[in-house]
Design a protein around this motif. Structure first.
Motif, PDB file in Angstrom:
ATOM      1  N   ILE A   1      -9.169  -7.075  -4.913  1.00  0.00           N
ATOM      2  CA  ILE A   1      -8.401  -7.348  -3.703  1.00  0.00           C
ATOM      3  C   ILE A   1      -9.371  -7.705  -2.587  1.00  0.00           C
ATOM      4  O   ILE A   1     -10.330  -6.980  -2.333  1.00  0.00           O
ATOM      5  CB  ILE A   1      -7.529  -6.133  -3.320  1.00  0.00           C
ATOM      6  CG1 ILE A   1      -6.569  -5.783  -4.470  1.00  0.00           C
ATOM      7  CG2 ILE A   1      -6.786  -6.376  -2.017  1.00  0.00           C
ATOM      8  CD1 ILE A   1      -5.617  -6.895  -4.859  1.00  0.00           C
ATOM      9  N   ARG A   2      -9.085  -8.809  -1.911  1.00  0.00           N
ATOM     10  CA  ARG A   2      -9.958  -9.287  -0.843  1.00  0.00           C
ATOM     11  C   ARG A   2      -9.225  -9.430   0.493  1.00  0.00           C
ATOM     12  O   ARG A   2      -9.716 -10.073   1.403  1.00  0.00           O
ATOM     13  CB  ARG A   2     -10.602 -10.608  -1.266  1.00  0.00           C
ATOM     14  CG  ARG A   2     -11.567 -10.409  -2.433  1.00  0.00           C
ATOM     15  CD  ARG A   2     -12.206 -11.708  -2.887  1.00  0.00           C
ATOM     16  NE  ARG A   2     -13.182 -11.454  -3.923  1.00  0.00           N
ATOM     17  CZ  ARG A   2     -12.907 -11.398  -5.222  1.00  0.00           C
ATOM     18  NH1 ARG A   2     -11.679 -11.565  -5.655  1.00  0.00           N
ATOM     19  NH2 ARG A   2     -13.872 -11.167  -6.111  1.00  0.00           N
ATOM     20  N   SER A   3      -8.065  -8.777   0.586  1.00  0.00           N
ATOM     21  CA  SER A   3      -7.313  -8.745   1.832  1.00  0.00           C
ATOM     22  C   SER A   3      -6.543  -7.419   1.872  1.00  0.00           C
ATOM     23  O   SER A   3      -5.807  -7.107   0.926  1.00  0.00           O
ATOM     24  CB  SER A   3      -6.344  -9.927   1.905  1.00  0.00           C
ATOM     25  OG  SER A   3      -5.612  -9.889   3.105  1.00  0.00           O
ATOM     26  N   TYR A   4      -6.746  -6.666   2.958  1.00  0.00           N
ATOM     27  CA  TYR A   4      -6.198  -5.316   3.059  1.00  0.00           C
ATOM     28  C   TYR A   4      -5.348  -5.129   4.301  1.00  0.00           C
ATOM     29  O   TYR A   4      -5.605  -5.731   5.341  1.00  0.00           O
ATOM     30  CB  TYR A   4      -7.338  -4.279   3.094  1.00  0.00           C
ATOM     31  CG  TYR A   4      -8.118  -4.244   1.822  1.00  0.00           C
ATOM     32  CD1 TYR A   4      -7.749  -3.401   0.790  1.00  0.00           C
ATOM     33  CD2 TYR A   4      -9.212  -5.078   1.635  1.00  0.00           C
ATOM     34  CE1 TYR A   4      -8.450  -3.380  -0.403  1.00  0.00           C
ATOM     35  CE2 TYR A   4      -9.926  -5.070   0.448  1.00  0.00           C
ATOM     36  CZ  TYR A   4      -9.536  -4.215  -0.570  1.00  0.00           C
ATOM     37  OH  TYR A   4     -10.223  -4.193  -1.744  1.00  0.00           O
ATOM     38  N   LYS A   5      -4.370  -4.245   4.181  1.00  0.00           N
ATOM     39  CA  LYS A   5      -3.613  -3.798   5.343  1.00  0.00           C
ATOM     40  C   LYS A   5      -4.487  -2.806   6.106  1.00  0.00           C
ATOM     41  O   LYS A   5      -5.453  -2.267   5.561  1.00  0.00           O
ATOM     42  CB  LYS A   5      -2.315  -3.127   4.889  1.00  0.00           C
ATOM     43  CG  LYS A   5      -1.382  -4.086   4.160  1.00  0.00           C
ATOM     44  CD  LYS A   5      -0.149  -3.381   3.647  1.00  0.00           C
ATOM     45  CE  LYS A   5       0.727  -4.378   2.881  1.00  0.00           C
ATOM     46  NZ  LYS A   5       1.895  -3.727   2.274  1.00  0.00           N
ATOM     47  N   THR A   6      -4.169  -2.558   7.355  1.00  0.00           N
ATOM     48  CA  THR A   6      -5.002  -1.670   8.175  1.00  0.00           C
ATOM     49  C   THR A   6      -4.749  -0.186   7.894  1.00  0.00           C
ATOM     50  O   THR A   6      -5.561   0.652   8.269  1.00  0.00           O
ATOM     51  CB  THR A   6      -4.774  -1.935   9.674  1.00  0.00           C
ATOM     52  OG1 THR A   6      -3.388  -1.763   9.962  1.00  0.00           O
ATOM     53  CG2 THR A   6      -5.213  -3.343  10.050  1.00  0.00           C
TER      54      THR A   6
END
Length: 185
Positions: free
Chosen positions: A14-19
């Motif tokens: 995964i290369r995009s995360y929620k805060t």
């Protein structure tokens, strides 16, 4: 299908995360999975540091970018100049897997890192197996301060990392080569 195998086969980088931050309970299970990894001669040559402090994550990012700017690699320099770049993809948690100086420490650290990525997937979290952020530790002056501030013991050096958080993307299954398996009976 067996649940463990299903979790292994469904794990993605995964290369995009929620805060949203990872819960203490989930983080502790993931770290526990790391220390139960296979290890050469039971040396357990790793030291795990979970970083959730935004200021420290920024310092790690900045130190990695400084090293990347000095690189001969044009792609590294270009990334480092991008103010939105993060070597851990802006994950709210970074687990640094440091190894000692024993012969098989790097392999042991790799095993612990993989265990944590699979454990994260089993808990519904995203992860990405990392190594490039270790460039932050290439400058001895910067490295000494970072190692101290991270509480990494003398004789240990960051080998890998796990970006960890709630996925903001759902990558497709990548093509898997089948010409790399041979069964001999």
């Amino acid at each position: 299908m067996n649940e463990t195998i299903s979790v292994m086969l469904s794990r993605r980088s995964i290369r995009s995360y929620k805060t949203r931050q990872v819960s203490d309970r989930d983080l502790n299970w993931i770290l526990e999975a790391g220390i139960y990894a296979a290890t050469s001669r039971n040396m357990q040559a790793w030291y795990l540091t979970a970083v959730q402090n935004p200021e420290l994550l920024k310092r790690l990012r900045d130190a990695a970018c400084e090293t990347m700017l000095k690189s001969d690699n044009a792609r590294n320099r270009e990334k480092a100049l991008d103010p939105d770049f993060s070597p851990f993809y802006k994950a709210p948690t970074l687990i640094i897997v440091s190894g000692n100086e024993s012969r098989n420490a790097r392999v042991d650290c790799a095993n612990a890192t993989q265990n944590m990525c699979v454990a994260a997937n089993s808990l519904g979290l995203g992860s990405c197996y990392l190594a490039s952020f270790t460039m932050a530790f290439e400058d001895p002056a910067v490295s000494a301060t970072l190692l101290r501030d991270l509480g990494i013991p003398d004789g240990y050096f960051p080998q890998f990392g796990v970006a960890l958080g709630y996925a903001a993307e759902h990558p497709d299954t990548p093509h898997r080569r089948r010409d790399v398996i041979r069964i001999i009976k």
